[in-house]
Each structure stands twice: as C-alpha cells, then as structure tokens.
Write a protein that holds these residues in place. Structure first.
Motif, PDB file in Angstrom:
ATOM      1  N   LYS A 248       0.865  -1.177   0.000  1.00 31.68           N
ATOM      2  CA  LYS A 248       0.000   0.000   0.000  1.00 31.68           C
ATOM      3  C   LYS A 248       0.903   1.229   0.000  1.00 31.68           C
ATOM      4  CE  LYS A 248      -3.753   2.357   2.429  1.00 31.68           C
ATOM      5  NZ  LYS A 248      -4.622   2.386   3.637  1.00 31.68           N
ATOM      6  N   PRO A 249       1.069   1.882  -1.154  1.00 27.71           N
ATOM      7  CA  PRO A 249       1.997   3.016  -1.236  1.00 27.71           C
ATOM      8  C   PRO A 249       1.676   4.085  -0.200  1.00 27.71           C
ATOM      9  CG  PRO A 249       1.285   2.366  -3.422  1.00 27.71           C
ATOM     10  CD  PRO A 249       0.441   1.586  -2.449  1.00 27.71           C
ATOM     11  N   SER A 250       2.719   4.530   0.490  1.00 25.60           N
ATOM     12  CA  SER A 250       2.542   5.582   1.482  1.00 25.60           C
ATOM     13  C   SER A 250       2.328   6.918   0.792  1.00 25.60           C
ATOM     14  CB  SER A 250       3.771   5.655   2.395  1.00 25.60           C
ATOM     15  OG  SER A 250       4.906   6.078   1.651  1.00 25.60           O
ATOM     16  N   ALA A 251       1.979   7.911   1.588  1.00 29.18           N
ATOM     17  CA  ALA A 251       1.720   9.239   1.021  1.00 29.18           C
ATOM     18  C   ALA A 251       2.960   9.799   0.344  1.00 29.18           C
ATOM     19  CB  ALA A 251       1.238  10.189   2.115  1.00 29.18           C
ATOM     20  N   TYR A 252       4.145   9.572   0.933  1.00 26.02           N
ATOM     21  CA  TYR A 252       5.353  10.164   0.372  1.00 26.02           C
ATOM     22  C   TYR A 252       5.850   9.410  -0.849  1.00 26.02           C
ATOM     23  CZ  TYR A 252       5.753  13.649   4.002  1.00 26.02           C
ATOM     24  OH  TYR A 252       5.521  14.726   4.810  1.00 26.02           O
ATOM     25  N   VAL A 253       5.535   8.124  -0.969  1.00 24.72           N
ATOM     26  CA  VAL A 253       5.850   7.416  -2.205  1.00 24.72           C
ATOM     27  C   VAL A 253       4.997   7.968  -3.341  1.00 24.72           C
ATOM     28  CG1 VAL A 253       5.718   5.178  -3.368  1.00 24.72           C
ATOM     29  CG2 VAL A 253       6.654   5.319  -1.067  1.00 24.72           C
ATOM     30  N   LYS A 254       3.710   8.139  -3.079  1.00 23.21           N
ATOM     31  CA  LYS A 254       2.841   8.728  -4.098  1.00 23.21           C
ATOM     32  C   LYS A 254       3.245  10.172  -4.396  1.00 23.21           C
ATOM     33  CE  LYS A 254      -0.810   7.282  -1.753  1.00 23.21           C
ATOM     34  NZ  LYS A 254      -2.202   6.989  -1.319  1.00 23.21           N
ATOM     35  N   LEU A 255       3.650  10.899  -3.367  1.00 20.02           N
ATOM     36  CA  LEU A 255       4.075  12.279  -3.572  1.00 20.02           C
ATOM     37  C   LEU A 255       5.319  12.338  -4.445  1.00 20.02           C
ATOM     38  CD1 LEU A 255       4.025  15.306  -3.007  1.00 20.02           C
ATOM     39  CD2 LEU A 255       5.243  14.856  -0.868  1.00 20.02           C
ATOM     40  N   ALA A 256       6.301  11.464  -4.177  1.00 14.46           N
ATOM     41  CA  ALA A 256       7.522  11.459  -4.988  1.00 14.46           C
ATOM     42  C   ALA A 256       7.202  11.153  -6.450  1.00 14.46           C
ATOM     43  CB  ALA A 256       8.519  10.443  -4.427  1.00 14.46           C
ATOM     44  N   ALA A 257       6.312  10.186  -6.673  1.00 12.29           N
ATOM     45  CA  ALA A 257       5.947   9.843  -8.051  1.00 12.29           C
ATOM     46  C   ALA A 257       5.192  10.983  -8.723  1.00 12.29           C
ATOM     47  CB  ALA A 257       5.108   8.559  -8.050  1.00 12.29           C
ATOM     48  N   PHE A 313      -5.447   6.893  -6.095  1.00 14.34           N
ATOM     49  CA  PHE A 313      -5.735   5.558  -6.630  1.00 14.34           C
ATOM     50  C   PHE A 313      -7.213   5.381  -6.975  1.00 14.34           C
ATOM     51  CE2 PHE A 313      -6.656   1.012  -6.286  1.00 14.34           C
ATOM     52  CZ  PHE A 313      -5.685   0.486  -7.140  1.00 14.34           C
ATOM     53  N   PRO A 314      -8.154   5.763  -6.105  1.00 16.31           N
ATOM     54  CA  PRO A 314      -9.559   5.603  -6.485  1.00 16.31           C
ATOM     55  C   PRO A 314      -9.959   6.387  -7.730  1.00 16.31           C
ATOM     56  CG  PRO A 314      -9.366   5.923  -4.118  1.00 16.31           C
ATOM     57  CD  PRO A 314      -8.017   6.199  -4.701  1.00 16.31           C
ATOM     58  N   VAL A 315      -9.295   7.527  -7.993  1.00  7.74           N
ATOM     59  CA  VAL A 315      -9.642   8.326  -9.160  1.00  7.74           C
ATOM     60  C   VAL A 315      -9.040   7.742 -10.433  1.00  7.74           C
ATOM     61  CG1 VAL A 315      -9.291  10.576 -10.255  1.00  7.74           C
ATOM     62  CG2 VAL A 315      -9.998  10.455  -7.869  1.00  7.74           C
ATOM     63  N   LEU A 316      -7.776   7.298 -10.370  1.00  6.17           N
ATOM     64  CA  LEU A 316      -7.077   6.863 -11.572  1.00  6.17           C
ATOM     65  C   LEU A 316      -7.280   5.394 -11.899  1.00  6.17           C
ATOM     66  CD1 LEU A 316      -3.671   8.748 -11.156  1.00  6.17           C
ATOM     67  CD2 LEU A 316      -5.706   9.474 -12.389  1.00  6.17           C
ATOM     68  N   LEU A 319      -9.692   4.026 -14.655  1.00  6.38           N
ATOM     69  CA  LEU A 319      -9.352   4.311 -16.046  1.00  6.38           C
ATOM     70  C   LEU A 319      -8.718   3.111 -16.731  1.00  6.38           C
ATOM     71  CD1 LEU A 319      -7.876   7.910 -15.628  1.00  6.38           C
ATOM     72  CD2 LEU A 319     -10.212   7.263 -16.271  1.00  6.38           C
ATOM     73  N   VAL A 320      -8.032   2.257 -15.965  1.00  4.11           N
ATOM     74  CA  VAL A 320      -7.375   1.079 -16.539  1.00  4.11           C
ATOM     75  C   VAL A 320      -7.907  -0.207 -15.908  1.00  4.11           C
ATOM     76  CG1 VAL A 320      -5.266   2.271 -17.212  1.00  4.11           C
ATOM     77  CG2 VAL A 320      -5.479   1.385 -14.895  1.00  4.11           C
ATOM     78  N   ASN A 321      -9.075  -0.127 -15.254  1.00  6.98           N
ATOM     79  CA  ASN A 321      -9.693  -1.303 -14.637  1.00  6.98           C
ATOM     80  C   ASN A 321      -8.767  -1.952 -13.616  1.00  6.98           C
ATOM     81  OD1 ASN A 321     -11.826  -3.111 -14.253  1.00  6.98           O
ATOM     82  ND2 ASN A 321     -10.969  -4.593 -15.712  1.00  6.98           N
ATOM     83  N   LEU A 322      -8.098  -1.123 -12.828  1.00  7.72           N
ATOM     84  CA  LEU A 322      -7.149  -1.617 -11.839  1.00  7.72           C
ATOM     85  C   LEU A 322      -7.799  -1.645 -10.463  1.00  7.72           C
ATOM     86  CD1 LEU A 322      -4.237  -2.477 -11.147  1.00  7.72           C
ATOM     87  CD2 LEU A 322      -3.720  -0.053 -10.782  1.00  7.72           C
ATOM     88  N   LYS A 323      -7.640  -2.794  -9.770  1.00  9.77           N
ATOM     89  CA  LYS A 323      -8.157  -2.927  -8.416  1.00  9.77           C
ATOM     90  C   LYS A 323      -6.997  -3.047  -7.440  1.00  9.77           C
ATOM     91  CE  LYS A 323     -12.311  -5.229 -10.174  1.00  9.77           C
ATOM     92  NZ  LYS A 323     -13.158  -6.451 -10.140  1.00  9.77           N
TER      93      LYS A 323
END
Length: 342
Positions: A248-257, A313-316, A319-323
């Motif tokens: 489960k990506p942390s906030a800072y991993v998502k922020l860096a990306a 993640f819930p928004v994107l 778009l690619v049918n990713l769960k």
C-alpha cells in the motif's frame, strides 16, 4: 493690400518651420529613453523569493565552521535519525547498526539513482554530506540529555520549520538530484551514433520513464529501501521482506511519483508532450515541487490527514480497470459470452 501679403509671408514661414521642426521632434522622440518596465507585483516578488531561496538552499553551508557542511543534509540527517529513534520506542539497538540503518534511509534514494546512472553517489563526493550525517546522528543519539531529540519531537513549531526545510531536500531529490541527473547523464559507449546525434540536438539524454524513475527514487527511495531491509527502527533485526509501501503506497511514495511526473511535464525535455520545452522556468518548476511537498507535510502534521493523496488511486484506477489486488481465478464474462460457453 499689404495685409494679405503679410499673412501669406507668415504662413510660408510657419510652413517652412514645420518642415524643419516636426522631423526634429520625431527624431528626438525616437531617441528618447524607453519607459521603465513595470515593477513586479506582490505574487511575482514572492515567487522570485521562493525560487532564489530554493536555489541557494541546495549549496548552503553552515557558516563559521572550518569544514563546509551542507545545511540541507544536516536537517535531513536529524529528521531521519529522529524518525528512526521514534520507531525504536523503548528498545535499544547496537550503535553501528543504527548508524548504517540511518545512512541507508537518509541517502538510499540518491544512491540507487547513482547506481542506475553508473555514477558514484553524490553524497560521497565530498566531506560535506558525510560530516552532516555524523553531526545529525550525534545530535539525536549521543548528545547529553537528548536535548536535540526532545526539541525536534516535542516542540511543534521547530519540528514544522525543520520539515519545511526537509521538503527542500525532497524537492531537490526529485528534481536536481534525480530527474536532472537522468536527463543529463550520457554514456557514449552505450548508444549508437544516431542516438548520440539526437542527444547533441536536444541537449537531454535518457528517456521520459528513466527520468521519472530517477526522480521518484531520489525522492523516496531511502524510505522504501529501509522498509525493504526492515532497517527503519521498527525491528532490531534486519530481514528481507516486502516493503509495506509496495503493498500500500505511502503518502510520500505517491508524492515522490506525482511530483516527479509534474516536474517532467513542466520541463517536457524530450518534446514528447504537446507544448514547448520549459513551459515555466526550471526554478519555478522546482518551487512547484517544493510546494507540493510542503502541502502534503502540512496536511499530515497540522491537519492530521493520514493520507492526503489517498484520492489518487480511487480516481485513476478505474481508467485502466485496476483494483487493489490482481490475479486469482479467471472470472466468467465476455470471453464466455463470445464463444458461447455459458
């Protein structure tokens, strides 16, 4: 009879004078100094100040010391060591294990970027960063009375200011020490003559995905590597395990990306996107990344939002049918309908 002649004489004189004076006035007007440019507004002055502050912070050294010591690296080391000690709780770990663990968490991201680029880690290029890390380690773990550790963990305004400064390290990690290094690294032996010619024309090497990867790793790779090795203070024993940030990506991993993607899009170095290169100045792009880091940090530390980027993640994903999880038994659906297997 004389009056019309006098009027005609004066009219002719005025006509000849106008033929001389008007061109002279026009010439003088053309040589006049241009009007001064309008003074920048308040927002522009604030933006210029932030750009200059972020630029100077990258090379800022602690003054009045016999050896140049990076101020950003010192704050980063203090923050990393304080986070490690907080994760330890009441346990005690061997000093060398703690020293190496904190070094991995502190410099692991830029080190992985350097390995990918085939370069020596930048933090080992001088005495500045190692000395800054030693000072941070001593302040948190060895200082009599644990005064610095208590200060940065108990005095919220001080902790917030240090975190804002530490966000500068995060912004430079994504931009200057990550994406920019990937965009300007070039190994002539590893590419064809055609690729070398393209690099000469564009001024940028590598690829977009490579720049995004290096920016992301330099921004959060130390934390990911520490979680992978279980050397982040939560356990006295190192072990190879799946990092929680991958489950489960942390906030800072998502922020860096996200900040790495944002910086690349603003620069558009390979002209892949439908707008010009450097749609905003590079310094402004770095400030935007810094503001992103400060905003996420403020949301967590001040407003107690556990994951300010939890909406990504819930928004994107639709778009690619990713769960959240993939694989498992194949579900009955369109395949069976088409082949009439139902």
């Amino acid at each position: 009879k004389m009056a019309p002649t006098a009027r005609g004489l004066w009219a002719s004189r005025l006509m000849w004078a106008s033929l001389v004076v008007l061109p002279a006035v026009c010439a003088a007007w053309g040589k006049a100094a241009p009007p001064p440019p309008p003074s920048p507004g308040v927002l522009q002055r604030v933006l210029d100040f932030m750009v200059e502050t972020l630029r100077l912070a990258e090379d800022l050294m602690i003054p009045h010391l016999p050896v140049g010591i990076s101020a950003l690296d010192t704050v980063l080391a203090v923050d990393t060591c304080a986070a490690y000690r907080s994760a330890m709780g009441k346990e005690r770990h061997p000093w060398l294990q703690v020293f190496v663990s904190c070094a991995i968490c502190c410099f692991g991201g830029t080190t992985m970027t350097a390995v990918l680029l085939g370069q020596p880690p930048g933090w080992l290029g001088s005495l500045s960063s190692p000395t800054a890390f030693i000072i941070g380690y001593w302040l948190i773990f060895l200082c009599p009375g644990d005064v610095p550790y208590k200060a940065v963990t108990r005095i919220f305004p001080l902790a917030y200011v240090l975190n804002v400064i530490n966000c500068m390290s995060g912004a430079h990690g994504v931009t200057s020490w990550g994406s920019e290094k990937a965009l300007h690294a070039f190994h002539f032996e590893a590419v064809s003559a055609e690729a070398a010619a393209v690099h000469t024309r564009s001024g940028f090497a590598g690829s977009g995905p490579f720049a995004l990867l290096c920016g992301t790793l330099s921004g959060c790779g130390g934390g990911v590597l520490g979680a992978f090795l279980c050397c982040n203070g939560a356990s006295p024993q190192w072990s190879f395990s799946t990092p929680p940030t991958l489950r489960k990506p942390s906030a800072y991993v998502k922020l860096a990306a996200l900040s790495s993607i944002t910086y690349y899009c603003l620069r558009n170095p390979h002209s892949f996107l439908p707008w010009a290169q450097d749609v905003v100045p590079t310094g402004v792009a770095k400030v935007i990344v810094w503001v992103m880091w400060v905003a996420v940090m403020t949301a967590q530390d001040v407003f107690k939002v556990a994951d300010p980027l939890g909406w990504v993640f819930p928004v994107l994903s639709p778009l690619v049918n990713l769960k959240g999880e993939v694989g498992g038994p194949a579900e009955a659906g369109l395949y069976e309908e088409v082949l009439g297997l139902r």
